[in-house]
Write an enzyme that holds these catalytic residues in place. Structure first.
Site, PDB file in Angstrom:
ATOM      1  N   SER A 231      -3.685  28.331 -66.634  1.00  0.00           N
ATOM      2  CA  SER A 231      -3.571  29.778 -66.711  1.00  0.00           C
ATOM      3  C   SER A 231      -2.139  30.274 -66.776  1.00  0.00           C
ATOM      4  CB  SER A 231      -4.268  30.419 -65.507  1.00  0.00           C
ATOM      5  OG  SER A 231      -3.644  30.028 -64.299  1.00  0.00           O
ATOM      6  N   HIS A 259     -10.624  28.940 -66.436  1.00  0.00           N
ATOM      7  CA  HIS A 259     -10.173  29.692 -67.609  1.00  0.00           C
ATOM      8  C   HIS A 259     -10.675  29.077 -68.911  1.00  0.00           C
ATOM      9  CE1 HIS A 259      -7.312  32.428 -65.560  1.00  0.00           C
ATOM     10  NE2 HIS A 259      -7.236  31.436 -64.677  1.00  0.00           N
ATOM     11  N   LYS A 291     -14.157  35.549 -64.471  1.00  0.00           N
ATOM     12  CA  LYS A 291     -13.432  35.657 -65.736  1.00  0.00           C
ATOM     13  C   LYS A 291     -14.432  35.939 -66.859  1.00  0.00           C
ATOM     14  CE  LYS A 291      -9.831  32.917 -63.669  1.00  0.00           C
ATOM     15  NZ  LYS A 291     -10.454  32.910 -62.315  1.00  0.00           N
TER      16      LYS A 291
END
Length: 456
Positions: A231, A259, A291
């Site tokens: 990230s 992610h 996310k």
């Protein structure tokens, strides 16, 4: 046997007399021994006396002195996404993990509202105490199917998922090998486990193999931990190469794909799709719900025995409240939408590639980013990063600076999170403004001197 303080004093006096007699001198009588005064009870110190707090205040004072606003903890008046509102003003937003634009999607909202009406806002207690809700089981089944694993467990915090899982699986005598840029939650879990912790250079399989060859034989169990999409840098590891090493050296492999889900691979299935590796080659799949899945919490997908063990022993599950039913429903709906609408992933990939190409065309340092949702612009100076973030904010662009100690000082940066909902126009305009403002900052004398002269 050790002597008490009074006996010790008497012994010293007798020894002094003996030595004086042998020398023909009268002994010097020592001063009487008085007990040490008892120290006053320790007073509790105020929190503002802590060194870390003093450092925070010093940084804030320096920023105030040169007229920089605080880029953190701003209050947003809109849902997290490609755009936002702060103090009533519209911004193009690059500080959101809503990669596929599912936060606030009508189907996601409807699923959460239905669960809210049926089960309320809370699970009330841990799932061991309060029992299961159907939404927990539905979400876990869907995530297990996504990774092709036997089972899955969801927890209320992504950070706590890593901490609790690693602490439950490893113990003194074991070893954890992790990428040097691994997330804080992995490091914290490793420290809590008591296992030895060994880091290897970022995405360097040769360095990992050297560590395994030199030290694997010293430990009972071994765990290798990597991330899917890093990230801070927006790059990804060679999963096939790591799988080969874990098999050769008899280790478990854990992938933190927080992610990666919704981003990596043609259809956003994650690191295994990106690298064309069967997901069953990985022992532990970890991810977050906050996310792509527009919710909150974390999950572990893997063997049934692994999941059963975590449900009975992992502190982050056993001693924490169960995931809120509306959040579980929102995550399930988001996962279904991701599978049903792969064009969202394709749009995200086009946007990320466009941002990366525009940034490189303007000569910006994007490091090792693949342009797949996370693109850093590395500036190498914390003050420059904060200043540039402040300038962009004044021009309607919200992006956060990442500064020391989150990254080394020479790696301070602005970190752009791209979503499927950003328009090409927003991306091009942002890179143009960014490059122009950076060019102006880089002209002339030192940054501090220019800012101080402006302030004056």
């Amino acid at each position: 046997m050790s002597s008490g303080s009074s006996n010790g004093a008497g012994g010293r006096e007798a020894l002094a007399g003996f030595v004086a007699a042998r020398l023909g001198k009268a002994p010097v009588r020592p001063a009487p021994v008085r007990p040490e005064p008892k120290p006053a009870l320790a007073q509790a110190q105020s929190f503002d006396s802590l060194p870390a707090y003093k450092e925070l205040k010093l940084q804030r004072s320096a920023a105030d002195l040169i007229g920089l606003g605080n880029p953190f903890f701003r209050v947003h008046d809109a849902k997290a996404g490609a755009t936002t509102r702060i103090d009533g003003r519209a911004f193009t937003n690059f500080s959101s993990y809503d990669y596929l634009g599912l936060n606030g999607h009508p189907e996601v909202n409807a699923a959460a509202q239905e669960a809210l009406a049926t089960y309320g806002t809370s699970s009330s207690a841990s799932r061991i105490v309060a029992g299961e809700r159907p939404g927990h089981l539905t979400l876990e089944k869907a995530l297990a199917a996504h990774y092709g694993t036997e089972a899955c467990v969801v927890m209320v915090s992504g950070h706590a998922t890593n901490v609790a899982t690693i602490a439950a699986l490893l113990e003194p005598g074991d070893v954890i090998y992790h990428d040097a840029l691994i997330h804080n939650s992995v490091v914290t879990g490793a420290q809590l486990s008591g296992a030895q912790r060994r880091s290897f250079a970022h995405n360097d399989l040769q360095a990992l193999e050297s560590l395994l060859h030199a030290t694997r034989h010293e430990h009972r169990r071994a765990l290798i931990v990597i991330e899917g999409l890093y990230s801070m840098d927006g790059d990804a590891p060679d999963l096939a190469g790591v799988v080969a090493l874990k098999e050769r050296y008899g280790a478990w492999l854990m992938v933190d794909d927080a992610h990666g889900l919704g981003v990596l691979g043609r259809d956003g299935h994650g690191l295994h799709e990106q690298c064309d590796v069967p997901p069953g080659s990985v022992d532990i799949w970890m991810g977050t719900l906050s996310k792509t899945l527009s919710s909150c919490g974390g999950y572990i997908a893997g063997a049934a025995a692994l999941v059963e063990l975590l449900k009975c022993t992992a502190g982050g599950f056993v001693y924490s409240v169960g995931l809120s039913p509306p959040l579980a429903a929102a995550a399930t709906a988001s996962l279904a939408l991701m599978h049903r609408e792969p064009e969202r992933v394709a749009r995200l990939r086009r946007n990320g590639a466009l941002f990366l190409a525009c940034a490189r065309e303007r000569g910006l340092d994007t490091g090792t980013s693949l342009g797949l949702a996370v693109v850093p612009v590395i500036l190498g100076d914390s003050l420059k990063a904060v200043t540039l973030s402040d300038r962009l904010f004044k021009r309607g662009i919200n992006v956060q600076p990442i500064i020391h100690p989150a990254v080394p000082e020479r790696s301070s940066r602005l970190r752009f999170f791209i979503t499927s909902e950003h328009t090409p126009e927003q991306i091009r305009e942002t890179v143009t403004v960014l490059a122009d403002e950076l060019d102006e900052l880089n002209q002339g004398g030192s940054l501090v001197e220019r800012l101080m002269s402006r302030r004056a």
